[in-house]
Design a protein around this motif. Structure first.
Motif, PDB file in Angstrom:
ATOM      1  N   SER A   1      35.343  25.500  46.696  1.00 57.96           N
ATOM      2  CA  SER A   1      36.453  26.285  47.243  1.00 57.96           C
ATOM      3  C   SER A   1      36.589  26.091  48.757  1.00 57.96           C
ATOM      4  CB  SER A   1      36.261  27.766  46.919  1.00 57.96           C
ATOM      5  OG  SER A   1      35.021  28.227  47.429  1.00 57.96           O
TER       6      SER A   1
ATOM      7  N   LEU B   1      41.442  26.735  46.101  1.00 60.36           N
ATOM      8  CA  LEU B   1      41.187  27.980  45.390  1.00 60.36           C
ATOM      9  C   LEU B   1      41.972  28.020  44.088  1.00 60.36           C
ATOM     10  CD1 LEU B   1      41.543  30.493  48.376  1.00 60.36           C
ATOM     11  CD2 LEU B   1      39.471  29.324  47.587  1.00 60.36           C
TER      12      LEU B   1
ATOM     13  N   GLU C   1      41.280  33.488  43.329  1.00 58.69           N
ATOM     14  CA  GLU C   1      40.005  33.230  44.003  1.00 58.69           C
ATOM     15  C   GLU C   1      40.116  33.530  45.493  1.00 58.69           C
ATOM     16  OE1 GLU C   1      36.613  29.664  44.248  1.00 58.69           O
ATOM     17  OE2 GLU C   1      38.601  29.248  43.412  1.00 58.69           O
ATOM     18  N   THR C   2      38.989  33.890  46.101  1.00 59.46           N
ATOM     19  CA  THR C   2      38.936  34.291  47.505  1.00 59.46           C
ATOM     20  C   THR C   2      37.855  33.513  48.233  1.00 59.46           C
ATOM     21  OG1 THR C   2      39.767  36.536  47.127  1.00 59.46           O
ATOM     22  CG2 THR C   2      38.386  36.217  49.055  1.00 59.46           C
TER      23      THR C   2
ATOM     24  N   THR D   1      36.137  33.334  52.455  1.00 58.25           N
ATOM     25  CA  THR D   1      36.133  33.974  53.765  1.00 58.25           C
ATOM     26  C   THR D   1      35.562  33.032  54.813  1.00 58.25           C
ATOM     27  OG1 THR D   1      35.946  36.185  52.823  1.00 58.25           O
ATOM     28  CG2 THR D   1      35.232  35.927  55.096  1.00 58.25           C
TER      29      THR D   1
ATOM     30  N   ALA E   1      49.443  32.371  49.073  1.00 57.33           N
ATOM     31  CA  ALA E   1      48.169  33.042  49.338  1.00 57.33           C
ATOM     32  C   ALA E   1      48.385  34.226  50.264  1.00 57.33           C
ATOM     33  CB  ALA E   1      47.180  32.059  49.967  1.00 57.33           C
ATOM     34  N   GLU E   2      47.318  34.989  50.427  1.00 55.35           N
ATOM     35  CA  GLU E   2      47.262  36.032  51.445  1.00 55.35           C
ATOM     36  C   GLU E   2      46.115  35.724  52.386  1.00 55.35           C
ATOM     37  OE1 GLU E   2      47.069  39.976  49.925  1.00 55.35           O
ATOM     38  OE2 GLU E   2      49.189  39.999  49.323  1.00 55.35           O
TER      39      GLU E   2
ATOM     40  N   ASN F   1      44.098  37.786  55.116  1.00 53.90           N
ATOM     41  CA  ASN F   1      43.890  39.153  55.626  1.00 53.90           C
ATOM     42  C   ASN F   1      45.117  40.031  55.363  1.00 53.90           C
ATOM     43  OD1 ASN F   1      41.480  38.098  56.478  1.00 53.90           O
ATOM     44  ND2 ASN F   1      41.625  38.887  58.557  1.00 53.90           N
TER      45      ASN F   1
ATOM     46  N   THR G   1      39.955  36.199  55.426  1.00 50.44           N
ATOM     47  CA  THR G   1      39.844  36.023  53.983  1.00 50.44           C
ATOM     48  C   THR G   1      41.146  35.473  53.416  1.00 50.44           C
ATOM     49  OG1 THR G   1      38.256  37.836  53.809  1.00 50.44           O
ATOM     50  CG2 THR G   1      39.410  37.188  51.794  1.00 50.44           C
ATOM     51  N   VAL G   2      41.031  34.350  52.714  1.00 51.66           N
ATOM     52  CA  VAL G   2      42.163  33.720  52.037  1.00 51.66           C
ATOM     53  C   VAL G   2      42.039  34.015  50.549  1.00 51.66           C
ATOM     54  CG1 VAL G   2      43.399  31.577  51.576  1.00 51.66           C
ATOM     55  CG2 VAL G   2      42.184  31.878  53.756  1.00 51.66           C
ATOM     56  N   THR G   3      43.095  34.563  49.966  1.00 53.21           N
ATOM     57  CA  THR G   3      43.119  34.875  48.541  1.00 53.21           C
ATOM     58  C   THR G   3      44.297  34.162  47.897  1.00 53.21           C
ATOM     59  OG1 THR G   3      42.158  37.060  48.960  1.00 53.21           O
ATOM     60  CG2 THR G   3      43.229  36.704  46.821  1.00 53.21           C
TER      61      THR G   3
END
Length: 247
Positions: free
Chosen positions: A156, A183, A187-188, A190, A208-209, A211, A230-232
């Motif tokens: 990741s 990802l 999935e996340t 950091t 994605a997001e 933060n 943090t990337v989600t």
């Protein structure tokens, strides 16, 4: 592709989002390119670079098209191949054809010439071309590559470029650690940004997001605030490059 129109800065998180649609654009027929920072005839005084980072060009090169032999000096130049292939030749004697997932890094130093062509007769080559200022001028020209192992391909977060070549990364003459993120949906990952450093994230694919801020393909996010970032991934796989930059 979803996008938003304007640069946004969140004073609470320290994040600045530069949207894909704000980038410069040129279409020469053989080359369709979008410029994150000022480049060639595209000039945006608000986006001249970030720390040592000077160029992120999102290039699509038509079959048989390419950049004929031309010179560079005092710049760290690397290409990340996303689709298709890229044939590289330079005055240091390197002749390589790179395929998706590979990175080539050329330290132009005191001076080098090179060419880059799409060798396919039918398939468009898609790549990111990135320029970073070196730590000093007049260095000896050098060429290095990064090719992922099966474990790295599935990771990741993996280090692809660094100043010391650790973890089998390509070597750059600058205080810059660069990571490739991949990802799966939901999935996340950091990244901890240390004091005095700057973060730049370029989203290649997926939504994605970062933060809590929504980012979309071609968007970039930056911050100079020491914190955890943090990337989600959203509902689709995500791919991005994350730059951790010194002064």
């Amino acid at each position: 592709m979803k996008t938003k129109a304007n640069t946004e800065t969140n004073t609470d998180t320290g994040l600045t989002i530069r949207r894909s649609g704000e980038r410069g654009h040129v279409d020469h027929g053989w080359l369709d390119s979008r410029f994150t920072f000022s480049f060639a005839d595209y000039y945006d005084p608000a986006h001249m670079g970030f720390r040592s980072l000077r160029v992120i060009n999102d290039d699509r090169v038509a079959p048989g098209g390419g950049f004929p032999t031309h010179p560079h000096r005092d710049m760290e130049i690397f290409s990340y191949i996303l689709e298709g292939s890229l044939a590289h030749q330079d005055s240091m004697g390197n002749a390589r054809t790179l395929t998706p997932g590979q990175i080539q890094l050329m330290s132009a130093g005191s001076g080098v010439t090179h060419s880059e062509f799409n060798p396919s007769a039918s398939e468009t080559a898609h790549l990111l071309q990135i320029w970073i200022l070196p730590r000093q001028r007049g260095l000896t020209p050098r060429y290095t590559e990064w090719t992922p192992t099966p474990e790295q391909e599935a990771a990741s977060k993996v280090l692809v470029v660094s100043p010391d070549g650790r973890d089998s990364s390509a070597t750059i003459a600058q205080d810059a650690d660069i990571y490739r993120l991949k990802l799966q949906p939901g999935e996340t990952v950091t990244h901890a940004l240390s004091p005095g450093r700057g973060l730049w994230l370029h989203l290649i694919r997926g939504e994605a997001e970062l933060n809590g801020a929504g980012i979309f393909p071609g968007d970039a996010a930056s911050s100079e605030r020491a914190a955890d970032y943090t990337v989600t991934a959203g509902s689709e796989p995500v791919e991005a490059l994350l730059f951790d930059l010194g002064a």
